[in-house]
Design an enzyme around this catalytic site. Sequence first.
Site, mmCIF file in Angstrom:
data_model
loop_
_atom_site.group_PDB
_atom_site.id
_atom_site.type_symbol
_atom_site.label_atom_id
_atom_site.label_comp_id
_atom_site.label_asym_id
_atom_site.label_seq_id
_atom_site.Cartn_x
_atom_site.Cartn_y
_atom_site.Cartn_z
ATOM 1 N N SER A 1 0.804 -1.231 0.000
ATOM 2 C CA SER A 1 0.000 0.000 0.000
ATOM 3 C C SER A 1 0.832 1.274 0.000
ATOM 4 O O SER A 1 0.286 2.367 -0.125
ATOM 5 C CB SER A 1 -0.941 0.005 1.216
ATOM 6 N N LYS B 1 -6.547 3.882 8.443
ATOM 7 C CA LYS B 1 -5.581 4.811 7.852
ATOM 8 C C LYS B 1 -6.099 6.247 7.877
ATOM 9 O O LYS B 1 -5.369 7.179 8.194
ATOM 10 C CB LYS B 1 -5.252 4.385 6.424
#
Length: 773
Positions: free
Chosen positions: A675, A718
């Site tokens: 990611s 996140k």
Amino acid sequence: MGTESQSYTLPILPLKNTVIFPTFAMPITVHGPTSVKAISAALESENKMIAIFTQKDATRDTPRQAELYEVGTVANVQLISRFGTTVQIIIHGVERVKIVNFIQSSPFPKAQVQPCPLRITYNVEAEALHRELLALTGKFFALSHPEMQLNFPPLAAPREDIMQLVYAVGKLLPLELTKEQELLAASSDKKAIILLNEFLNHEIQILEVHKKISDQAKDKLSQEQQKYLLREQIKAMQQELGEGSPETEAKELRKKLDDCSLPETVRVEVEKEMGRLEQISPASPEYQVTLAHLQLTLELPWDETTTDNLDLSNARQVLDEDHYDLKEVKERIIEQLAVMKLNPKAKSPILCFVGPPGVGKTSLGQSIARALGRKFDRFSLGGMHDEAELRGHRRTYIGAMPGRIIQAIRRAGVRNPLIMLDEIDKLSRDFHGDPAAALMEILDPAQNNTFHDNYLDLPFDLTKVFFITTANSLDSIPKPLLDRMETLHLSGYSDEEKIAIAQRYLLPRQREEAGLSIEQFRVPEETLFTIIRRYTREAGVREIERMLGRLARKLAVRIADGETVSTNIEVAELGDLLGPERFFVEQIRKERPPGVATGLAWTEAGGDVLYIEAISLPSGEKFTLTGHLGEVMKESALAANSYVISHCQTLGIAREIEAVHIHVPSGAIPKDGPSAGVTMATALTSLYSGYPVRSDTAMTGEITLSGLVLPVGGIKEKVLAARRAGILRVILPRENEKDLSSLPNPVKAEMEFILAEQIEDVLIAAIPDLGLE
């Protein structure tokens, strides 16, 4: 007194449970008025004699002649004391008599009695009997009283009146009343000695068996087994006599089997096992193994169930009372209740709660059990490396036990409990087997209707059991096992959610545990926010509860010492109560040189902000990566570098750089995953172009060499991490737009999201000076 042809009249004293022998003296207590009058008449007579006969029926107070034994004893009476209608006397037997004529019954019995002298025999047979009697008597005392040293020949040598010894030994033996009377009524010394020898032989046999049992028990005795001595003696005696408690155990099990509702296939096997138990000797080790197996089988709830509470409104109320938010999980439970309400035969689901520590996975299982009205049991799978812990051990092994699943069902007492298997992602495996493979049968609705535990060795239906598993990560769970479970993700909480949970659940619980009232312990929202930001860093609320508990205890100490304390815990007091701040939220780097970009990472403890730094070097390795990076993350960096270099012209990059060093701070923490691909590409583009990245922007997403931005996981965690760091602008992959719905509304309203399909979309949003369109 007299010969057989003579007779004389004496008062009669009936005794209920005692036989008086000639030459034998003993004290007795007399209560009845009739007997007391008979004793008084004897004491008033010149010779103080009374005839004593034993009653055949001890329940009669005034027996007739027919209810007395034929042969009795004339005795001399000596008064000890008199208390009202009670008389204590000593009687000394003189000779045997029988009743010739019963004269009166009132005021006391009186009869004409005639002596019954014994016929004394002097021959070789009599001497042999005498010697046998002496030998048996000596043997009897040696066994019953080994400490006594008796020398019988001087006491009663042959050709003397041995009847004194006969009557004395007869009284010492534990004989029944009828046997004592039989000994008294013997017509000759020969018959009396033969009877006594029979009695002695019987008692000696009993004593020998008892001695054998004691010797066997003593051989087995050790320091730890002393308290079991009596039990071992009883077992040995039962084994010797062929009777005792094992039969009782078998009968109880048989009755329990008859009352137990078992499936037909199971009953056939249990009947066979029951038949084997009844055939096995209790001394055999196999007996205890079979007994324990049957006891387990009959204790299991083959047909017992709890009635599910299918009231949907009640379930919603219970779940909301115990947990804040968790909308997806609660909806899934309500859906299952609705299905069970419409189809009672529906199989129970197998759910897997996945999320960081402290978000309420385990406690949610307890709430679901409470909402359904089911029994609850849990055990942890963390570190389990032997499949026998789940399936059980075979009964051939010493110390074999059923597996955890069967034990949990036995504890619950019903066949439809809710069983929670904690930490399924932390299973181990070694040469003992793979527990994950055993779970494939347990958690498969198509197979677990005939689950076979190795110890039970009978099919048990697990389809009615509601299984819930928990995990922090799905990466370590084997794919075939994961395929058997329905996964529900429990994300971390935002700061607002943590404050709401603390106010609704954690504070009241800590007040109650510390014994404080709501007036004595208040924590304002501003203080809670500081605790969450400065004293904890977690996705869940476990550490927050610890901090609140510590505050409550500190306040309780002050109140107990009699201090006057403020009921509100202010932010300024936290330093004194909790110590210095533990965490500092990483603020936005206001001034950034080219080559620095802000990424977002997911960890098992929640989300985190990750700064990626790239610098150019005049010489050295062409591409260097540091920061404890995993293989996937290194490959993402290489892919990002290849993309940027191959698109230099498109990106307007004219500089040639010989060597690049990429570093990800917090080097002690391992990092991996794809990611960070867009962040790597952005940092390298910024370095090569010389333009800085926007300081208010963070990003996440995987990239390909062709420039696509692919979706990643952990979006909620996140985004919350970016918000905690003060970054309100986030670049996400276009395909992660659907994940924004899981964010709390205040977070969505406060933040800006840029959705990207290509790397160029990311660079346009992150490096505006690059001039891309």
